[in-house]
Every structure is written in C-alpha cells, then in structure tokens.
Scaffold this motif. Structure first.
Motif, short mmCIF file in Angstrom:
data_model
loop_
_atom_site.label_atom_id
_atom_site.label_comp_id
_atom_site.label_asym_id
_atom_site.label_seq_id
_atom_site.Cartn_x
_atom_site.Cartn_y
_atom_site.Cartn_z
N THR A 190 0.82 -1.21 0.00
CA THR A 190 0.00 0.00 0.00
C THR A 190 0.86 1.27 0.00
O THR A 190 0.33 2.36 0.09
CB THR A 190 -0.93 0.04 1.23
N SER A 247 3.77 3.87 -1.74
CA SER A 247 4.32 4.26 -3.04
C SER A 247 5.76 3.79 -3.10
O SER A 247 6.37 3.42 -2.09
CB SER A 247 4.24 5.77 -3.21
N GLY A 248 6.34 3.81 -4.31
CA GLY A 248 7.70 3.33 -4.50
C GLY A 248 8.69 4.01 -3.56
O GLY A 248 9.55 3.38 -2.96
N TYR A 297 -8.21 4.16 -1.67
CA TYR A 297 -7.74 2.81 -1.35
C TYR A 297 -8.44 2.29 -0.11
O TYR A 297 -8.88 3.07 0.73
CB TYR A 297 -6.22 2.80 -1.13
N ALA A 326 -6.08 8.46 -3.00
CA ALA A 326 -4.85 8.59 -3.79
C ALA A 326 -5.07 9.48 -5.01
O ALA A 326 -4.15 10.18 -5.44
CB ALA A 326 -4.36 7.21 -4.23
N HIS A 370 5.63 14.34 -6.95
CA HIS A 370 6.48 13.82 -5.88
C HIS A 370 6.11 12.38 -5.52
O HIS A 370 5.09 11.87 -6.00
CB HIS A 370 6.35 14.73 -4.66
N SER A 371 6.91 11.79 -4.70
CA SER A 371 6.64 10.42 -4.27
C SER A 371 5.30 10.35 -3.53
O SER A 371 5.04 11.16 -2.64
CB SER A 371 7.76 9.95 -3.33
N GLU A 403 8.27 4.90 -14.10
CA GLU A 403 9.67 5.22 -13.79
C GLU A 403 10.64 4.26 -14.47
O GLU A 403 11.41 3.56 -13.82
CB GLU A 403 9.86 5.21 -12.27
#
Ligand SMILES: Nc1ncnc2c1ncn2[C@@H]1O[C@H](COP(=O)(O)OP(=O)(O)OP(=O)(O)O)[C@@H](O)[C@H]1O
Ligand SMILES: Nc1ncnc2c1ncn2[C@@H]1O[C@H](COP(=O)(O)OP(=O)(O)OP(=O)(O)O)[C@@H](O)[C@H]1O
Ligand SMILES: [Mg+2]
Ligand SMILES: [Mg+2]
Lengths: 327, 224, 327, 224
Positions: free
Chosen positions: B137, B139-140, D11, D17, D36-37, D163
């Motif tokens: 759940t 993010s990378g 989620y 999200a 951003h992440s 990515e």
C-alpha cells in the motif's frame, strides 16, 4: 533508551549496547523459541483449511498401520481366547468313565512339565465338536454320541520339543487311546498371525515413509514459498539455526496433530465396525468385542507422529535451506 | 573499514565484472560509487556483504579477511552491515513495522526494545504513521524508505546502499542523502552506489568511478 | 516479417497482423496444450526427486484400497472355492447303500429347482469331515466310521426362501434322515465378506479423499510458489483458462503416475506375501494362490488416479487462482 | 485513447490517492506524468490497466469504459497495453528470451514468429547477446531494458511505463527515452510516469504534474 527520545538525530551504533543485548544468550534463545512456537500456532490458526488438509493427510497415513495393528491385536486376542497355547488332547479309551477321567486329570496335573489339565466329558466333547464344525444336524443324525471323553492338557513349556516329550509320557498312560499334540491348528494360527504381522510391518514402514515424504514435501514447498523471505533473512544475517527453527516446529506440530487426527479416525472406524463385528461374533456364539488401541499405544502413536514430523522437516529443511542463498 | 586489494570477480559464465580493483574506505568515512549500468557497482557491494565471493585478490571488511571467513561466520559479518537494496526487498506479507523489526528479531532482542528501536528508525525516515501498513500500500518512494529504516535499525557500523534514490523524486533524494550524511556523522561508515551524478557531485564526499569493472577515476572528498 | 529486418526502427503495432494471428484459433489452442504438456513433462524431468515424492505419496494412498480390494477378491474366491453357493446336505439313513444313494442323486437332479446333486459316500464324508475339522487323530480314535452317506444338493436359486422350499421337498424323501440347509456357514461367510467390503469402501473413500487432499495441497503450494509469475501473467493479459491449464496437466500427470506407482507397489507387496500365503494354503492342503489386480481393475486404478489428480487440481486451482490478483 | 473523467481512487483504508482527476491523451500522443513520491502516478497507470478500479468518475481506454468492463474481458484490455514496471517484474527462473516471449505465448503465437519477434525486441533494447542469460545475472539497468522489450514485443497500441529510468544512468536514461520516442513515432500511445524532471523537461512532450492526487499543472507539448 531515554536519551534517544529526541526525534530527529539518528542513533550512532552503540557497540556496547549490542554486546549487552548479546550477554543474556539464554533469554534470547528462549524468546526466539517462544516466538517461533506462537508464530507456528498463529499460522495454523490463520490458515486452518490448509493446516487441516496437511494434518488430515498425515493422519490418514498414520491411521492405517494403527488400524492394522488393532486388527492384529484383536486377532491375537481371539486366538488366545480359542486356543491359549500348545495343547495336548488325550483321547481316552471308551471304557474310561467320566469319574475315572477326573481322577486321571488330577494325576496328570501332578506330573512335571504340565501346566494344566481338564476333562472334556463325552457330552462336552460332542458339544464342542458341534460348535467348531458347525455341522449340528449332521451330528444329531448320528444318533448315539460317537466321541470318547478327552483330557485337554496344557504343557508348561510351549517349545515344540518339550511339548513332544510331555506327549510321549502321556501317550504311555494306560487310560489313553491316542494322544494328539495340537500343533496343526497352532501352526495355522501362527502362520496367519505371521502373515498379518508381516503386513503390519510392511504397511507400517510404507506409511511411515509416506508420512516422511508428505512432511518433507509439504515443507519443501513451504520453504520454496518463503524463498524470498529466507533470502532476505540470510542477507541481514540470520543463521541456519534461526532459519531452520520455524520449519522444525511446523513439522513437529503437524506430525503431532496428524497423530491426533489418526486416533480420532481410528476411533470412528472402530465405532463403525463394532456392529458388524458383533454380528459376526454372535454367529460364532462368542461375546467377542473389538478392543481399541489402548492408552500406551495411543501415546506411542502421538510420539511417532511428532517424531516423523520432526524428522521429515529436518530432512527437507537441511537440504532446501542450503540451496537458498542470496545471489 | 573496507579494503579492496586487487579484487576481481569473474561470474560463472566467464564474465569479468570486476578486474583488479583496489581501494580503501576508512572507518567513519562516507563515499559514493558511480559508473554506467553494468560497470560493477552492485558487484562491489555484493563482495563486501559476501553475497558473492571475490574470485581473485582480497577483500577485508571490519577487520575480517573475507576469503578466509568460514561459512558459519557469514551471519556475523552481515549483522555488522546494513544494506539498502536496489529493489527494496521488503516482505509483502508483513507490516512495515515487522519488516523493519527483522534485523532485531534475528539477533534476539526483547519485545520492548524492538518496539522502541523500530519506531525510532521509522521516525527518522518519516514513516512513523505507516507503521501498521503493508508495503504493497506504499508508493515506490515510501517502500525505499522502509528499506532504509530496516538497514539502520540495528545500528550497524557499516551501511551499504545500492541506488537508494533510484525511485525517489529529487526532493526526496536529497532528504535521503541527508539521512545518510547524518548516520555518517554518528560514525557509521557509508558506501553508496549511485548514478545520480547531479546529486552526488554536489555533495562533498569522495566519489569512486567504475567502468567495466575497473576504477577509472576518483574525486577526493571536498573539505566543507 | 522481412520488412522489419532493418535493425533499429521499432515496429509499429500492426493490428491486421494481430488479427491474422488470432484467426486460427484452433491451432493456437492446440499449440498451447502441447506446450503445457511438454512443459509439465519437462518439469517432472528437471525435478525428478520432487516428482517422485509426490507420486510416491499418491501411489501409497491409492495402493492401500487397491490392496484391500485384492484381499477381498481373493477371500471371495477362496470362499467360492470352498462353498460355492447355498447347499443342502441330505443325511441319508444308515440303511441306504452307496448304490441306492447314486440312484437317489439321479432322481433328485430331475426335480425342479435343483441345479446339482452329488453323492458323498460314507468314506468320503469322513475324509471331508477330517479335512475341515483338522482333528484327524480324534476321528481315527473313533475306530469305526460313524458318519452316514450324504447327498450334496445345490438349489438353482440362491434365494433363502426358494432354498427352504427345495429343502422341504427333499426332507420328505424316504431315504433322507435329516436335511440341512447350510445357511449357517453361508451367513458367516457373508458377514465376513460384508465386513471386508465395508472396510474396503471405508478405506477407499478415506484414501481417495486423501489423494484429493494431497493433490490439492501440492497444487495449492505449487500455485503459491508461482505467485509472482501468475500475477505477472495476469498483468500481461493471461486468461484464467491459460493460467489454470498447466496446473490441471500437473494434477492429471501426477494422478496417473501415482496410480502407476500404486500398481508397482501392489505387485511388489503381493510378491512378498506370496510365499507365506502359500505356506498357509499348504497347511490347509489347498493349492490356493493369491491373484493380482487383473487388467481391468488395473486400468480402472489408472483412470481413478488420473481422475482424482485432475479433480484435486481443479478444486485447488479454481479457488487459488482467483485469489492471486496483481495489486 | 486514454480518457480520465473526474476519476477518483480511494484505497481500502480510506486513503484518497486520486481526486477528481480529468485528462485525455489522444491516440498516438506521448506524455509524461510527474509529481512527488506518493502523488499518485503509479495509481493512474494502475487504473488504466485495471489493476485497480476507479472508485469514482470514469476511465475510458481504447474505447472501453473500464467501469463497465466485465472481469472476463480484462485480459483483452491488458493485451492492448504494454507495461514497464517500476520494479521490473521479471521471472527469475526463466531466460531473458523466455521472459520477453511471455506476451506472445499468452496469445498463442507460433514458435517461429515468437523467435523472430522476441529477437527483434531484444535487438531494439541492445540485449540480443543476453538472450540466453538469466535475469539474475544482469545489472539493474539491463533488467530494466528486458522489461521494456517484454512490454513492446506484442506491439500493443498503448505503452505505459512506471519510472522506466529509475535504475539507469543518465546516458542509458536518454537512450531509453529515445526508444519510447521511436515507438511513439510508429503510432503507439505512450504514457510515462517519471520524476526525472531534468530529463523530461528537455523533451518536447506534454507533461502532467500531479500533487496529492490532483492535476496541479500541465506543460503542453512543445512543437519541434
Ligand atoms: N550472477 C551473475 N552472473 C553473471 N553475470 C553477472 C551476474 N551478476 C552481474 N553480472 C554481470 O556483471 C556486470 C556488472 O553487474 P553489476 O550488477 O555489478 O552492475 P551495476 O554497476 O550495478 O549496474 P546497474 O547500474 O545497471 O545496476 C553486468 O554486466 C552483469 O551482466
Ligand atoms: N494498495 C494500496 N492501499 C492503500 N494505499 C495505497 C495503495 N497503493 C498506493 N497507496 C497510497 O497511495 C498513494 C499514491 O501511491 P502511488 O503509488 O500512486 O504513488 P506514486 O506517485 O507512484 O509514488 P512514487 O513516486 O513513490 O512511486 C501513496 O501515498 C500510497 O501510500
Ligand atoms: Mg546495480
Ligand atoms: Mg510509483
């Protein structure tokens, strides 16, 4: 740890602390074992269907030789009930009366090498003959009882040679017409029981290896399944012992539960078979009832299950874990 | 702390990934390893953690000559190293907390201490609020930070990181580097493989450049 | 594809080509099946120990009810050999000579509802009695033969009611002293065989479910083991059918090989038991020999194995595959 | 080709999200998604490939309204999409060739055609010589390129990449982008999530910027 409560700055490695934590080796060991034990329980609880499947398979494999063992025990008991041990039948001369027969019996009991001697009067002989042969009416058709009185003698020793010696002594008695050592019947029973014993061992060996295989196979797959986890654990410094432990617990627990399952299965099966066995016994005018496994053998089965589970786990784990190395 | 002496690595199949590589990283130093894809950066890190063994030359880590280290002692070596992996290597069936706790569980720490240390580590990477989440759940970038927390939770004297900022946006990358700097300031020896030249040339640390398994250049540490 | 031979430029998606490739649905289907079939064989070949383990476990589970079935068949045969069907024993009056007995037999054969009738002379009766009872010497002790001649009559119908009717007719014959319907012995045999049949079914059901369980469990783990692969396959557009296929082949193949293993195991076991069984038979002056499973039953076992393998696979796979979704 | 109409994704656990996201990517267009992440880039790609379903709004891909698409038709949708994953997702027990062949095997192509197409795809990413190698023996960048070859081998009309240059050095990153450009020139619709701003701002394509699940900015495509 108070001095680290300030949020941001990272903690420097405190080698002293490391060492301090390492001091109490035993508590770490115990903690590890307890953790693994409860983890294993937790896994069983979280995947009950899976656990049940494996336990059932192991249980069935253990139940089968146990069932055959019970059958063997019961046959043995039945055989003992019928025949006891080697017996000598002394067919008395027709002239010997039942009274004289009793006296002879008392005399024979006094001889060396004799365990027991009892009289089978002519009427009783006919009765027994009838029951054994099942030909009631044929005998009834004979009208007069053609059978002589018998003296049934049990020798003290069961060695065929000793029994033969006793036989010779007894055959020489004047009241005796013929003396017969019941080795034929005994031989048959022995052959039958031998056959069964062989079958039990064969089946037992087969199924114990089956349990080993099942356990090994289950664990092999479980290990492969956690391949990545094991690889990672190795990368962060887990020892072989540490990696092996949960799988050994797993094997032990499954073996034990499998044995328990086998006991339950056996109980149910015996319950199902009790009725027809009783019918069968009734036909033979016997009050024979099937006996279960008994406490000792039950505990033995549990121990066997646990042992096989552990052994299977060990075999699978040692081989498998070596192969999983980070690459 | 880390000493390569003419170390070579020939992979099965004959590929020569490293070739007579010599360098030394002192205790408490922080350095970068850079080079194009396939240059051998990851291989260097693997030799240090004994994931692969050098096929020639010597590698000495934390005073241990790795060529002479027996199989049984490898866990001991690895516990003194914190590793951040290129592809996170998180366990997806465990919570973030449990993932970070692994190194402590392996060395048999007590329940209370595990809790304290794990939360401290998660706090440092800014993920204290994700403690109970599962990695899937996240993010990378968040996963990458969980990996970093796991690498430092047991306070190892050596920290290795393989492209720790590969999946992070520029801001986060800078933050993560800052995190490594602070670990280094507390005495941890840090070696980071990275090809984010923009980022690392701006930092004052030593940079070792690899090309086809050989050291082709070195930029000394800048004095701050 | 020639126009794409120039090295660098990437190929644009040619939807026409896609469709063309999709036209021959059947050849794609066949190709897929063949690929999976050979993949499965290849997997077995590459991991022979694993394959052998699983096959052995399934084989053992299948061998057991098969063995019991063989035992049942042999007992049945033994029983048939001894007793055939319901028999009526006519004990003739002592005054009836062997000649007169033969004439009577001829007459009885002519009656309605009679299948067969044969004379057992007084000497033969004694002989048989001796063999059945095992009490040779006891009978020898009797001196004179006390047994009457018998007529052994087999009724055409085995229904107890019909047999009773025949019995009454025959009992009314003047030469007959007593008539006895051998239902007692028959009942016992039937009860015994009943018991065995029940055991075979019980065991068979138990072990077939064991095979299902083993198969299901093996596949469940195999699927979990290829979790990532399945997830990826889904991501690139694999259908359920496609994902399921290799596992079904796997189940089929393992079931079949397991059955083969069971047949081999059974053969070996019967080989081991042949010698003691012969000894036992010799004691009964019988030339009885254990019969194997036979061709039909063997093929049946193979089919059963394949079916159970497939079914177990299906059960495990349908449930498991649904759960594996990329997330 | 790809149309988001006030799409939202919440989620399980309640995290929002994506939030009322609307944009459209025309057939044959190439665009970048940045942010951003944790901004929601991967989530957008997941909605397109139906790895997750939008919890509100509509997503229309290749003319299919995804909310109305039945479970059974999902494979059909996915076969029209080539995906390059953030963490490669290669199968480590198969050779590079077999990995790349997967999409073709799934759609039941013949042996000969599989060979031709796989080699063409490997050639394009410069890995024809690694055909028989196992992914574990490849460097991170090489693995990334295998993933790209797999995504394009069946010539899908849509290409998504999460990515794709995260693990590549700057030179390789440029090369990979060049590869995507060429696919685009042949008519493939391309959407790439990336935070390598240095790289993508230099390219003339449209850039969608996400922040906390909302579109916060958009740079139109530059005319060449
Ligand atoms: N296990 C292995 N077996 C064979 N060759 C290998 C193995 N691991 C790596 N290689 C090869 O060694 C070379 C160096 O790999 P390495 O992973 O060290 O590169 P890298 O510098 O980390 O590259 P990247 O930046 O792409 O991660 C590569 O060409 C790779 O193909
Ligand atoms: N399966 C999930 N369950 C719950 N939350 C999730 C799930 N997947 C993603 N999230 C959350 O949604 C947010 C957006 O995730 P997403 O992966 O789309 O980010 P991203 O833009 O790709 O980030 P990165 O650049 O780090 O990969 C994150 O905060 C993440 O924690
Ligand atoms: Mg690398
Ligand atoms: Mg992402």
């Amino acid at each position: 740890m108070k001095r680290h409560r300030t949020p941001a700055p990272p903690e420097a490695p405190r080698r002293g602390a490391e060492r301090r934590a390492g001091v109490n080796r035993f508590s770490a060991w115990l903690r590890n074992h307890l953790r693994v034990f409860f983890n294993t329980l937790g896994q069983l609880y979280r995947a009950p269907l899976h656990a049940l499947l494996t336990v059932a398979v192991i249980g069935i494999a253990l139940a089968l030789p146990a069932a055959l063992y019970v059958l063997l025990q019961n046959t043995q008991r039945l055989a003992d009930h019928w025949e006891g041990t080697a017996q000598i039948s002394l067919f008395l001369k027709p002239s010997v009366s039942d009274d004289e027969a009793e006296k002879l019996a008392a005399r024979v009991r006094g001889l060396a090498g004799i365990k027991q001697a009892r009289v089978l009067s002519r009427a009783q002989a006919l009765e027994e003959f009838r029951a054994l042969s099942g030909l009631d009416q044929a005998l009834a058709a004979l009208g007069e009882n053609p059978l002589p009185a018998l003296l049934i003698v049990t020798p003290a020793s069961e060695e065929p040679a000793d029994a033969e010696a006793v036989l010779e002594t007894l055959a020489a008695l004047p009241e005796v017409e013929t003396a017969e050592l019941d080795l034929g019947w005994l031989k048959r029973l022995r052959a039958l029981l031998d056959l069964m014993r062989r079958a039990v061992w064969l089946l037992g060996a087969l199924l114990c290896s089956a349990v080993l295989l099942i356990m090994g196979n289950t664990l092999r797959l479980a290990i492969q399944n956690r391949h990545e986890e094991i690889e990672l654990m190795r990368l962060i410094g887990a020892t072989d012992t540490f990696l092996r432990r949960p799988f050994l617990y797993f094997g032990l627990m499954y073996g034990l539960l499998g044995a328990l399952f086998a006991l339950i299965l056996l109980g149910l099966t015996l319950g199902l078979l009790a009725a027809p066995a009783k019918t069968l016994a009734a036909l033979y005018n016997s009050s024979f009832e099937i006996n279960g496994l008994g406490l000792n053998a039950s505990l033995g089965l549990l121990a066997l299950g646990a042992l096989l589970g552990l052994a299977g786990a060990w075999l699978a784990v040692s081989r498998q874990l070596k192969q999983i190395q980070p690459g | 702390m880390i000493h390569f002496d003419h170390a070579g690595k020939r992979y099965p199949g004959g590929f020569e990934a490293l070739n007579g590589l010599s360098f030394e990283i002192a205790q408490g130093e922080m350095a970068f390893l850079t080079g194009h894809s396939g240059a051998g950066k990851s291989t260097v890190l693997k030799l240090i953690a004994l994931i692969e063994r050098a096929s020639s030359g010597q590698v000495i880590v934390n005073g241990l000559n790795l060529a002479a280290l027996r199989e049984r002692r490898i866990p001991h070596l690895r516990r003194s190293i914190g590793m951040v992996f290129q592809n996170h290597r998180l366990l997806y069936d465990r919570t973030v907390f449990d993932n970070v706790a692994l190194p402590l569980i392996i060395s048999g720490h007590g329940h209370g201490e595990i809790g304290r240390r794990v939360r401290a580590a998660l706090d440092k990477v800014g993920l204290l609020n994700k403690e109970r989440a599962y990695p899937i759940t996240l993010s990378g970038g968040e996963q990458q930070r969980v990996g970093i927390a796991r690498a430092v939770v047991h306070k190892p004297p050596i920290l290795l990181a393989d492209e720790p900022t590969g999946n992070l946006d520029p801001d986060l990358s800078r933050e993560v580097m800052e995190l490594f700097r602070r670990f280094n300031q507390f005495g941890v020896t840090v070696l980071i493989a990275s090809h984010d030249l923009d980022l690392i040339t701006r930092l004052p640390y030593r940079i070792l450049s690899l090309k086809a398994g050989r050291l082709t250049g070195e930029r000394a540490a800048l004095t701050a």
